[in-house]
Structure formats: structure tokens, C-alpha cells
Design a protein around this motif. Structure first.
Motif, PDB file in Angstrom:
ATOM      1  N   GLY A   1      51.986-113.429  62.716  1.00  0.00           N
ATOM      2  CA  GLY A   1      50.856-113.990  61.992  1.00  0.00           C
ATOM      3  C   GLY A   1      49.588-114.131  62.804  1.00  0.00           C
ATOM      4  O   GLY A   1      48.699-114.915  62.441  1.00  0.00           O
ATOM      5  N   VAL A   2      49.471-113.370  63.901  1.00  0.00           N
ATOM      6  CA  VAL A   2      48.282-113.430  64.748  1.00  0.00           C
ATOM      7  C   VAL A   2      47.278-112.391  64.278  1.00  0.00           C
ATOM      8  O   VAL A   2      47.590-111.192  64.209  1.00  0.00           O
ATOM      9  N   ARG A   3      46.076-112.838  63.960  1.00  0.00           N
ATOM     10  CA  ARG A   3      45.014-111.914  63.562  1.00  0.00           C
ATOM     11  C   ARG A   3      44.407-111.273  64.810  1.00  0.00           C
ATOM     12  O   ARG A   3      44.159-111.934  65.817  1.00  0.00           O
ATOM     13  N   ALA A   4      44.183-109.984  64.749  1.00  0.00           N
ATOM     14  CA  ALA A   4      43.623-109.292  65.907  1.00  0.00           C
ATOM     15  C   ALA A   4      42.722-108.150  65.461  1.00  0.00           C
ATOM     16  O   ALA A   4      42.953-107.537  64.412  1.00  0.00           O
ATOM     17  N   ASP A   5      41.710-107.885  66.271  1.00  0.00           N
ATOM     18  CA  ASP A   5      40.893-106.686  66.101  1.00  0.00           C
ATOM     19  C   ASP A   5      41.456-105.591  67.000  1.00  0.00           C
ATOM     20  O   ASP A   5      42.289-105.845  67.875  1.00  0.00           O
ATOM     21  N   TRP A   6      40.990-104.374  66.787  1.00  0.00           N
ATOM     22  CA  TRP A   6      41.418-103.277  67.648  1.00  0.00           C
ATOM     23  C   TRP A   6      40.249-102.363  67.967  1.00  0.00           C
ATOM     24  O   TRP A   6      39.289-102.248  67.187  1.00  0.00           O
ATOM     25  N   VAL A   7      40.343-101.736  69.127  1.00  0.00           N
ATOM     26  CA  VAL A   7      39.354-100.753  69.569  1.00  0.00           C
ATOM     27  C   VAL A   7      40.104 -99.577  70.165  1.00  0.00           C
ATOM     28  O   VAL A   7      41.040 -99.756  70.946  1.00  0.00           O
ATOM     29  N   ASP A   8      39.724 -98.372  69.780  1.00  0.00           N
ATOM     30  CA  ASP A   8      40.268 -97.161  70.380  1.00  0.00           C
ATOM     31  C   ASP A   8      39.215 -96.072  70.240  1.00  0.00           C
ATOM     32  O   ASP A   8      38.674 -95.863  69.147  1.00  0.00           O
ATOM     33  N   ALA A   9      38.906 -95.409  71.347  1.00  0.00           N
ATOM     34  CA  ALA A   9      37.846 -94.399  71.327  1.00  0.00           C
ATOM     35  C   ALA A   9      38.221 -93.208  70.465  1.00  0.00           C
ATOM     36  O   ALA A   9      37.357 -92.599  69.821  1.00  0.00           O
ATOM     37  N   ARG A  10      39.520 -92.857  70.433  1.00  0.00           N
ATOM     38  CA  ARG A  10      39.967 -91.696  69.656  1.00  0.00           C
ATOM     39  C   ARG A  10      41.257 -92.045  68.918  1.00  0.00           C
ATOM     40  O   ARG A  10      42.331 -91.538  69.264  1.00  0.00           O
ATOM     41  N   PRO A  11      41.179 -92.890  67.916  1.00  0.00           N
ATOM     42  CA  PRO A  11      42.414 -93.281  67.224  1.00  0.00           C
ATOM     43  C   PRO A  11      43.021 -92.113  66.453  1.00  0.00           C
ATOM     44  O   PRO A  11      42.321 -91.355  65.794  1.00  0.00           O
ATOM     45  N   ALA A  12      44.329 -91.962  66.563  1.00  0.00           N
ATOM     46  CA  ALA A  12      45.034 -90.951  65.781  1.00  0.00           C
ATOM     47  C   ALA A  12      45.154 -91.423  64.341  1.00  0.00           C
ATOM     48  O   ALA A  12      45.081 -92.630  64.062  1.00  0.00           O
ATOM     49  N   PRO A  13      45.334 -90.508  63.397  1.00  0.00           N
ATOM     50  CA  PRO A  13      45.456 -90.920  61.995  1.00  0.00           C
ATOM     51  C   PRO A  13      46.553 -91.950  61.781  1.00  0.00           C
ATOM     52  O   PRO A  13      46.380 -92.896  60.995  1.00  0.00           O
ATOM     53  N   GLU A  14      47.684 -91.790  62.485  1.00  0.00           N
ATOM     54  CA  GLU A  14      48.766 -92.763  62.302  1.00  0.00           C
ATOM     55  C   GLU A  14      48.393 -94.143  62.842  1.00  0.00           C
ATOM     56  O   GLU A  14      48.873 -95.168  62.344  1.00  0.00           O
ATOM     57  N   ASP A  15      47.510 -94.171  63.873  1.00  0.00           N
ATOM     58  CA  ASP A  15      47.041 -95.453  64.395  1.00  0.00           C
ATOM     59  C   ASP A  15      46.203 -96.178  63.344  1.00  0.00           C
ATOM     60  O   ASP A  15      46.392 -97.368  63.084  1.00  0.00           O
ATOM     61  N   GLU A  16      45.280 -95.450  62.750  1.00  0.00           N
ATOM     62  CA  GLU A  16      44.410 -96.063  61.754  1.00  0.00           C
ATOM     63  C   GLU A  16      45.199 -96.489  60.521  1.00  0.00           C
ATOM     64  O   GLU A  16      44.926 -97.543  59.926  1.00  0.00           O
ATOM     65  N   ALA A  17      46.193 -95.688  60.145  1.00  0.00           N
ATOM     66  CA  ALA A  17      47.008 -96.042  58.984  1.00  0.00           C
ATOM     67  C   ALA A  17      47.794 -97.320  59.248  1.00  0.00           C
ATOM     68  O   ALA A  17      47.889 -98.206  58.385  1.00  0.00           O
ATOM     69  N   LEU A  18      48.360 -97.447  60.464  1.00  0.00           N
ATOM     70  CA  LEU A  18      49.137 -98.633  60.790  1.00  0.00           C
ATOM     71  C   LEU A  18      48.263 -99.878  60.798  1.00  0.00           C
ATOM     72  O   LEU A  18      48.637-100.917  60.227  1.00  0.00           O
ATOM     73  N   THR A  19      47.105 -99.806  61.444  1.00  0.00           N
ATOM     74  CA  THR A  19      46.251-100.992  61.517  1.00  0.00           C
ATOM     75  C   THR A  19      45.777-101.410  60.127  1.00  0.00           C
ATOM     76  O   THR A  19      45.648-102.606  59.848  1.00  0.00           O
ATOM     77  N   ALA A  20      45.549-100.426  59.252  1.00  0.00           N
ATOM     78  CA  ALA A  20      45.161-100.754  57.881  1.00  0.00           C
ATOM     79  C   ALA A  20      46.308-101.447  57.146  1.00  0.00           C
ATOM     80  O   ALA A  20      46.104-102.452  56.441  1.00  0.00           O
ATOM     81  N   ASP A  21      47.507-100.935  57.317  1.00  0.00           N
ATOM     82  CA  ASP A  21      48.678-101.541  56.670  1.00  0.00           C
ATOM     83  C   ASP A  21      48.906-102.970  57.152  1.00  0.00           C
ATOM     84  O   ASP A  21      49.355-103.832  56.380  1.00  0.00           O
TER      85      ASP A  21
END
Length: 432
Positions: free
Chosen positions: A27-47
């Protein structure tokens, strides 16, 4: 687990995705930063409902992936604005402060020692799980383990503030990752950081002769003796299962004993000996993958560090046909030339820098190619087999170079060699 009000995951990939899942599960809210996120990275963070952050923002805690240099400009700036920068290992330790952990690092042998230590602890009745730099990530096992044995890379050890390990192991200190750490001294300092949080009463296991300043009690090991701290011999080295490195066994034995004592448990040589006898070598680390008569095919695709390749050459049964190739990362070849003398009958060169590496080694050599990566490894394995006199010896894949010229990683290269070796054994003799 107090991380403050604002948390940033810096860098996704294998490590960052594990951190994201772990935080979301708590239940910890977090932001993320990645210079070149892979599609699966972006999909996971969205989920998971995580939001893209800003490296120029202000955060209380930054959990930085090990692939991000600790002196990266963004991390320095975030620290300057008050953030504490940690890694996933420290996150796991803070989430489970009650979890006893054994930390294992070193230039070579840390994976095998990690797996073996956990195995020995299980034979002594503990629910021990391994993780960290070795699969799975530590965050995937902390909630299920009674004890965790953690493989720690130099990159991870740059970001472990306040981490206390009741038992730590340094298998050896060689040369590696100079593209990241710049100097051998800085690389060794990162490795020695495994002891930074240790206190009197903790134990550090190191090879005899390695000087590491520490407040912990030192347990020195030698690969020619499997004995507890009081000198009790547990098992003759000659009885170790094939493929189990004596140095890894000696280090793991002392580490397991130290943790048992830390937990107030009895130390019985019998289950420890049984654990050594039942241990299996880590897949892809000096593993016999096929036999053909008196020829062994040994896969050690991960051997790209001088110290690891040298160990493979010294352990393999002579005569040796040595498969060398991949992408050169500047390994010191002088110790390898010495280790190969009188043992290697031919170097089989393959891949991008194989011929150049063979030339620098100055040993009898043959270059092979192929139209595909798999064909290249098949031709190399076949050439190695044909190079052995009298149908005996070892075809050894200990390539020196990284895999990225032909394969996605060292595991894929090892799997290709294994398929080739087994096909040769199946076509020309009994499969293993």
C-alpha cells in the motif's frame, strides 16, 4: 517500514519492477523514473497505479536500481534535496527487520556459495531461501523465508546504508566492472561494504589471507579443508559431489554454522555433511552437461571474469579444448595463459572477439563460425571434441567474453552450448 511521504523508484527493469510490486503490495504510493522504460515496465506501473515522477523533484526515499551508477547526476541531485538513496536489499531489510540474513559477495563463486549456504541451512531444519543478485530477487522471498541468503553484487552494495548482516561472506576479490567503478580499489571498496553495518558478535567469512578491516569476528577458510570453526572436520573434500567447488563448500559451511550459532541453534556436523553430499551445482556454473565416453562437456558460460575462468581451467580435467569467444571486456589474460599451460591442447575461438582473444592467449587455436548463433556453438563444440587426443578430456565453455555479440545473455549462450553438446553425445554415444 518508514520510507517517508514521497517515494521514488529510480530505474525499472528486473529490480525496479520487483520494487514496484513490493511497494504496491504494502500500500505504499510511489513515483517512478526511467530514461528508457520498456513497454512491459510502463504497463506494470499503470496496472499498479504508480505515476511517472520527476528526477528534479523532492523525495524522502529513492530506491535506485543497481544498474544506475550511485554517483549518477540525478541521484546526487536528489540527495542534495534531502532524499535518502537505497537499493532493494535495504528496502527488504527494513520491511523485515526480524529476518536473519546471510550476505554473500565476491568476484567469483558468490552464486554457488549463496545457493549452497541456503541448502545447508535447509538440511539443518530452517526454512531458508536464496535471492538477491541471483534469481529470484530478494523482495520476492522476504515474506516467505525464515532465513534469507542473499547474493550481493558490487552495484547493490553501493546502496545498503545501515544494512546489518549477522553473517557476511566474501568469496574472493579479483578484477571486474572497471567500466563502472573505474578503479580496482573502488570496486573492492564496494565489495567490502558488505561488512559496513556489522558489529562485534557478527561473523565475516573470508578466504585465508584476505585482509578486510571489520568489527565482526573473522572466519577464514581454505578450499582444501571442510571444517567448522572449532576445527571439526565435516567431510573430506574428495567426497564432494562433482561440480561443487571446494572453496564454495568451505565458505558455505562456515556461513551456515555461523548463522546457526547466531540463532542459538545446535551445530551438528551430520546434517551439514548430508547437505554437502546432496548439494547440486548451480545450473550454468561449471556444469557437466554431456558425456561422450571419457569426454566431458562443461558449460561455464558465466565465466567472463579472469578469476572465474582461471578457476574453471584449474578444475577441468586435462586435456582441455577451451571454447573462447564473445565480446571482449578487457580481461587480464596473463593468469589464464599460466593456468592453461600443459592443460589446454587447443583454443576454439568463436564470436566477435574470439580470434583476437585466442591470439592474445598465444595458444594453439582454431576459429569457427556459423550462419546462426546455435550453429556457431555447435561448430565450436564439435571442433573441441575433435581436438581432444585419444577421445578423452574436457570440452570447456569458459568464454572470457560477454555473450552480447550473439546471444541475449550468458544463459542463452550456455543453453545453446548444452544443446550442441547433448546432440553430439546423442549422435556419437550415450546421452548423459
Amino acid at each position: 517500514m518508514n520510507l517517508g511521504n514521497k517515494v521514488l523508484i529510480y530505474g525499472l527493469g528486473r529490480s525496479g519492477r520487483g520494487v514496484a510490486r513490493f511497494l504496491a503490495g504494502r500500500g505504499v504510493r510511489a513515483d517512478w523514473v526511467d530514461a528508457r522504460p520498456a513497454p512491459e515496465d510502463e504497463a506494470l506501473t499503470a496496472d499498479l497505479g504508480l505515476t511517472r515522477g520527476d528526477a528534479q523533484g523532492s523525495y524522502d526515499t529513492v530506491i535506485a536500481a543497481p544498474g544506475v551508477p550511485i554517483d549518477h547526476a540525478d541521484l546526487n541531485a536528489l540527495r542534495g534535496r534531502g532524499a535518502e538513496v537505497i537499493g532493494e536489499v535495504t528496502l527488504a531489510a527494513r520491511a523485515r527487520p526480524d529476518l536473519p540474513m546471510v550476505g554473500v559477495t565476491g568476484t567469483a563463486g558468490k552464486g554457488g556459495t549463496t545457493v549452497l549456504t541456503a541448502h545447508l541451512l535447509r538440511t539443518c531444519g530452517l526454512s531458508a531461501l536464496e535471492g538477491g543478485n541471483i534469481d529470484p530477487p530478494l523482495l520476492d522471498v522476504v515474506d516467505r523465508a525464515e532465513v534469507a541468503v542473499v547474493e550481493l553484487s558490487s552495484f547493490q552494495l553501493e546502496r545498503v546504508p545501515g544494512l546489518r548482516l549477522p553473517v557476511a561472506v566474501i568469496t574472493n576479490l579479483g578484477v571486474d566492472h572497471l567500466d563502472r567503478h573505474r578503479t580496482v580499489e573502488a570496486y573492492h571498496a564496494a565489495k567490502r561494504n558488505i561488512t559496513a553495518g556489522q558489529e562485534a558478535g557478527d561473523v565475516l567469512v573470508v578466504p585465508a589471507g584476505l585482509d578486510v578491516p571489520t568489527r565482526a569476528e573473522v572466519r577464514a577458510f581454505t578450499p582444501d579443508r571442510l571444517a567448522l570453526a572449532d576445527g571439526t572436520e565435516v567431510l573430506p573434500v574428495a567426497e564432494l559431489p562433482e561440480g561443487l567447488h571446494p572453496a564454495n563448500a568451505a565458505a558455505a559451511l562456515l556461513a551456515a554454522e555461523a548463522l546457526l550459532r547466531h540463532l542459538g541453534r545446535p551445530v551438528d556436523p551430520a546434517p551439514l555433511a548430508a547437505g554437502l553430499l546432496s548439494a547440486q551445482p548451480v545450473k550454468g556454473r561449471f556444469e557437466t552437461v554431456a558425456r561422450l565416453g571419457e569426454v566431458r562437456f562443461i558449460e561455464d558460460s558465466i565465466a567472463t571474469r579472469t578469476i572465474a575462468v582461471q578457476a574453471a581451467l584449474e578444475r577441468a580435467a586435462a586435456p582441455i579444448a577451451w571454447l573462447v569467444g564473445g565480446r571482449d571486456k578487457g580481461a587480464d589474460l596473463a593468469p589464464l595463459r599460466d593456468a592453461a599451460q600443459g592443460r589446454v591442447v587447443k583454443v576454439i575461438a568463436f564470436g566477435e572477439d574470439g580470434p583476437a582473444l585466442a591470439e592474445r592467449l598465444g595458444l594453439p587455436a582454431e576459429t569457427v563460425t556459423g550462419t546462426t548463433p546455435d550453429e556457431t556453438l555447435m561448430n565450436a563444440a564439435r571442433a573441441g571434441l575433435h581436438a581432444l587426443p585419444d577421445g578423452r578430456g574436457t570440452v570447456l565453455l569458459a568464454p572470457i567474453g560477454t555473450s552480447f555479440d550473439l546471444f541475449r545473455d550468458y544463459k542463452a549462450r550456455g543453453e545453446s552450448f548444452t544443446r550442441a553438446a547433448r546432440q553430439l553425445a546423442g549422435l556419437e554415444g550415450d546421452a548423459p
